[in-house]
Design a protein around this motif. Structure first.
Motif, PDB file in Angstrom:
ATOM      1  N   ASN A 199       0.879  -1.169   0.000  1.00  0.00           N
ATOM      2  CA  ASN A 199       0.000   0.000   0.000  1.00  0.00           C
ATOM      3  C   ASN A 199       0.916   1.218   0.000  1.00  0.00           C
ATOM      4  O   ASN A 199       1.621   1.461   0.975  1.00  0.00           O
ATOM      5  CB  ASN A 199      -0.866   0.031   1.258  1.00  0.00           C
ATOM      6  CG  ASN A 199      -1.908  -1.063   1.236  1.00  0.00           C
ATOM      7  OD1 ASN A 199      -2.625  -1.225   0.252  1.00  0.00           O
ATOM      8  ND2 ASN A 199      -1.980  -1.836   2.310  1.00  0.00           N
ATOM      9  N   ASP A 248       2.877   1.777   9.001  1.00  0.00           N
ATOM     10  CA  ASP A 248       1.681   0.995   8.635  1.00  0.00           C
ATOM     11  C   ASP A 248       0.531   1.882   8.165  1.00  0.00           C
ATOM     12  O   ASP A 248      -0.342   1.427   7.435  1.00  0.00           O
ATOM     13  CB  ASP A 248       1.165   0.200   9.856  1.00  0.00           C
ATOM     14  CG  ASP A 248       2.193  -0.781  10.354  1.00  0.00           C
ATOM     15  OD1 ASP A 248       2.642  -1.617   9.540  1.00  0.00           O
ATOM     16  OD2 ASP A 248       2.584  -0.688  11.544  1.00  0.00           O
ATOM     17  N   GLU A 249       0.526   3.129   8.643  1.00  0.00           N
ATOM     18  CA  GLU A 249      -0.662   3.944   8.397  1.00  0.00           C
ATOM     19  C   GLU A 249      -0.296   5.422   8.352  1.00  0.00           C
ATOM     20  O   GLU A 249       0.596   5.867   9.081  1.00  0.00           O
ATOM     21  CB  GLU A 249      -1.658   3.710   9.536  1.00  0.00           C
ATOM     22  CG  GLU A 249      -2.999   4.366   9.339  1.00  0.00           C
ATOM     23  CD  GLU A 249      -3.939   3.983  10.479  1.00  0.00           C
ATOM     24  OE1 GLU A 249      -4.667   2.995  10.333  1.00  0.00           O
ATOM     25  OE2 GLU A 249      -3.918   4.683  11.517  1.00  0.00           O
ATOM     26  N   GLN A 302      -1.925   9.021   9.145  1.00  0.00           N
ATOM     27  CA  GLN A 302      -3.067   9.661   9.797  1.00  0.00           C
ATOM     28  C   GLN A 302      -3.092  11.124   9.377  1.00  0.00           C
ATOM     29  O   GLN A 302      -2.047  11.797   9.366  1.00  0.00           O
ATOM     30  CB  GLN A 302      -2.949   9.535  11.318  1.00  0.00           C
ATOM     31  CG  GLN A 302      -3.035   8.066  11.735  1.00  0.00           C
ATOM     32  CD  GLN A 302      -2.928   7.849  13.226  1.00  0.00           C
ATOM     33  OE1 GLN A 302      -2.602   8.759  13.983  1.00  0.00           O
ATOM     34  NE2 GLN A 302      -3.195   6.624  13.652  1.00  0.00           N
ATOM     35  N   GLN A 330      -7.616   7.892   7.951  1.00  0.00           N
ATOM     36  CA  GLN A 330      -6.522   6.906   8.064  1.00  0.00           C
ATOM     37  C   GLN A 330      -6.340   6.215   6.717  1.00  0.00           C
ATOM     38  O   GLN A 330      -7.320   5.769   6.115  1.00  0.00           O
ATOM     39  CB  GLN A 330      -6.860   5.852   9.125  1.00  0.00           C
ATOM     40  CG  GLN A 330      -6.749   6.393  10.528  1.00  0.00           C
ATOM     41  CD  GLN A 330      -7.872   5.947  11.437  1.00  0.00           C
ATOM     42  OE1 GLN A 330      -8.734   5.170  11.036  1.00  0.00           O
ATOM     43  NE2 GLN A 330      -7.896   6.460  12.650  1.00  0.00           N
ATOM     44  N   PRO A 339      -4.021   3.188   4.819  1.00  0.00           N
ATOM     45  CA  PRO A 339      -2.984   2.166   5.001  1.00  0.00           C
ATOM     46  C   PRO A 339      -1.743   2.512   4.194  1.00  0.00           C
ATOM     47  O   PRO A 339      -1.848   2.960   3.043  1.00  0.00           O
ATOM     48  CB  PRO A 339      -3.636   0.874   4.479  1.00  0.00           C
ATOM     49  CG  PRO A 339      -4.918   1.254   3.860  1.00  0.00           C
ATOM     50  CD  PRO A 339      -5.233   2.678   4.196  1.00  0.00           C
ATOM     51  N   ASP A 378       2.295   1.012   3.586  1.00  0.00           N
ATOM     52  CA  ASP A 378       3.510   0.223   3.849  1.00  0.00           C
ATOM     53  C   ASP A 378       4.732   0.941   3.290  1.00  0.00           C
ATOM     54  O   ASP A 378       5.865   0.620   3.650  1.00  0.00           O
ATOM     55  CB  ASP A 378       3.456  -1.145   3.155  1.00  0.00           C
ATOM     56  CG  ASP A 378       2.139  -1.840   3.381  1.00  0.00           C
ATOM     57  OD1 ASP A 378       1.723  -1.901   4.543  1.00  0.00           O
ATOM     58  OD2 ASP A 378       1.530  -2.312   2.390  1.00  0.00           O
TER      59      ASP A 378
END
Ligand SMILES: Cc1cc2nc3c(=O)[nH]c(=O)nc-3n(C[C@H](O)[C@H](O)[C@H](O)COP(=O)(O)OP(=O)(O)OC[C@H]3O[C@@H](n4cnc5c(N)ncnc54)[C@H](O)[C@@H]3O)c2cc1C
Ligand code: SF4
Length: 492
Positions: free
Chosen positions: A287, A369-370, A372, A396, A398, A400
């Motif tokens: 992602n 991971d995310e 925000q 949020q 996703p 990577d």
């Protein structure tokens, strides 16, 4: 020969620029997105669309003042060789621009007031493509040497244009480059699928055969003392680029999987050229979030798609621009309007007015991971973000792999600082009207002097710096002036 007038060519022939390969076809490989073939007859018709309007606003729209009406007419009359001469009179490397320029000239074309602009960039590309095919582009070494030695530091379009002009004036030119190959961002920045690297190589071959010496894998100030370079040359031109990335002021930027665009893109350039690609980052099965709505961001999106990303979201902090010119951005200025990029044509999501708050490692493994963020609505004052209304405080996404493409702050080093080269407030090298830095005999050009910009501006800067260096060395110059307008370059 005087130009022909073809006042109704634009009524006979609709605008038909050289197209791109389909999005499906081109994302399956790393070859150029542009259609490889074009028909001379079709381009001759496009040349006929130029109305020879008398006040060629296209020429002032082009930062280097390309003689657009001249070559439009010559192409229409099938005199491709003379068109190439006219093109090279103002532009050392028309394929650099014919493939990558955002073409502010077309925004300034008179037809663009209420019709479709002449396909100027396509005509430029066609002329230079034909020049290479026909073998018309040959080395042009100088008849005589002046005995002066000039060092050019950095081999992007600015350095190469300066080198070619200075060499043609008879000076002995050495180009120093820290990368393993010549070309600057044309080689290690702009992806292969936007600009094939054989196009740089054929110019390097031409320049080499004109007598320019290239020293690669050599960072001046690190591998080679700057003082030694200065002492060995009568003048120095700094064309170091502006590759210091702007940093993202939020928590989490030190997590694995977060990297500046210019640590990501050159890896793929190197892979495509069969070179070792330190870092080993790929977007495959990830992602991917690309922060930044400019052309560097677009190149990250397109590269991630070709590497097999699971999902790619490109985020811009600003509101999406209008598709129409604003009242304070009239013709013939470069149009500041929203157009879908080639990368977004290929897929992925595009988000606007998203204000990143943090990059988060949810499972404590040190990797991102995310993302925000908050979704906002901005108000602007004098074109700058002034105030915001938060529409959604908990967005949020996703992530990577987060690629940060939010701009550059200036040259990433100043190897000649101890010689007296100073920076301006914006981080670029400060120069006087002669493009000379505070250090006697040391000049600066391109992104290093003007901040991150465009290929066409870099070529123009290189040409102007060469003219100033030539005048400094010999007291006179016959090299032509270049940058003719004060049109600000488009942001990226
Ligand atoms: C990803 C990306 C995509 C872009 N796409 C486009 C586009 O489509 N169209 C467009 O018009 N513009 C585009 N640009 C902008 C364009 O590439 C630049 O404006 C242009 O390359 C600037 O040229 P330059 O010669 O000033 O510097 P650069 O091309 O940056 O070259 C500077 C060179 O100096 C070398 N160098 C630095 N320090 C030293 C040292 N101490 N010793 C030796 N060598 C050194 C560097 O390694 C580099 O090779 C893009 C930029 C990026 C980052
Ligand atoms: S260099 Fe760019 S602005 Fe100038 S004619 Fe070519 S496409 Fe147009």
């Amino acid at each position: 020969m005087p130009r022909e007038h073809h006042p109704d060519g634009y009524r006979k022939h609709p605008r038909r620029p050289i197209g791109k390969r389909s999005a499906t076809e081109r994302t399956a490989d790393f070859r150029e997105i542009w259609a490889p073939e074009w028909s001379p007859e079709a381009l001759q018709n496009q040349g006929e669309r130029c109305v020879d309007c008398g006040v060629p606003t296209c020429m002032s729209g082009c930062p280097i003042g390309n003689r657009i009406p001249e070559w439009n007419d010559l192409v229409h009359r099938s005199d491709w060789k003379e068109a190439l001469e006219q093109l090279h009179a103002t532009n050392n490397f028309p394929e650099f621009t014919g493939y990558t320029c955002p073409a502010p000239c077309e925004d300034a074309c008179v037809l663009a007031v209420n019709d479709d602009a002449v396909a100027i960039k396509s005509i430029e590309r066609a002329i230079v493509d034909k020049g290479w095919e026909e073998g018309w582009i040959q080395p042009e070494p100088p008849a005589e040497r002046t005995g002066f030695q000039v060092a050019v530091v950095g081999s992007g379009p600015a350095g190469l244009a300066a080198a070619q002009q200075l060499n043609r004036a008879g000076h002995r030119v050495t180009v120093y480059e820290r990368d393993e190959a010549i070309g600057g961002l044309m080689t290690y920045g702009i992806p292969d699928f936007k600009f094939a690297k054989r196009r740089v190589e054929q110019r390097v071959d031409q320049l080499g055969r004109e007598g320019i010496r290239f020293v690669v894998d050599t960072e001046v100030g690190a591998d080679l003392p700057a003082e030694q370079v200065r002492a060995g040359h009568d003048a120095v031109c700094l064309a170091l680029g502006a590759q210091e990335p702007r940093t993202l002021p939020v928590p989490g930027t030190d997590l694995d999987g977060v990297l500046p665009a210019m640590e990501f893109l050159p890896q793929e350039n190197r892979r495509q050229q069969g070179q070792a690609a330190p870092g080993g980052t790929t977007a495959a099965h990830k992602n991917v979030v690309v922060l930044g709505g400019g052309s560097t961001g677009a190149d990250c999106v397109a590269t991630a798609h070709r590497q097999g990303a699971k999902q790619v979201v490109q985020i811009g902090i600003n509101e999406r621009g209008s598709t129409e010119r604003a009242a304070d951005n009239p013709w013939p200025e470069a149009a500041q309007v929203y157009t879908k990029t080639y990368a977004q044509e290929e897929g992925g999501a595009e988000e606007f007015a998203v204000n990143t708050q943090a990059l988060v490692d949810l499972d404590d493994d040190g990797r991102v991971d995310e993302l925000q963020a908050e979704r906002v609505e901005w108000t602007y004052e004098d074109g700058r973000r002034a105030d915001k209304t938060v529409l959604d405080p908990e967005l949020q996404i996703p992530a990577d792999l987060v690629l940060v493409a939010i701009g550059f702050t200036g040259p990433d080093s100043n190897p000649f600082a101890s010689s007296g080269v100073a920076r301006a407030d914006d981080g670029t090298f400060a120069t006087d009207d002669r493009l000379m830095t505070d250090a006697e005999g040391i000049f600066a050009a391109g992104d290093a002097r003007m901040g991150a910009s465009l290929v066409v501006w870099a070529i123009g800067e290189g040409r102007d710096a060469a003219r100033q260096v030539d005048r400094y060395l010999t007291g006179n110059t016959e090299l032509p002036a270049s940058l003719q307008t004060s049109n600000p370059p488009l942001g990226r």
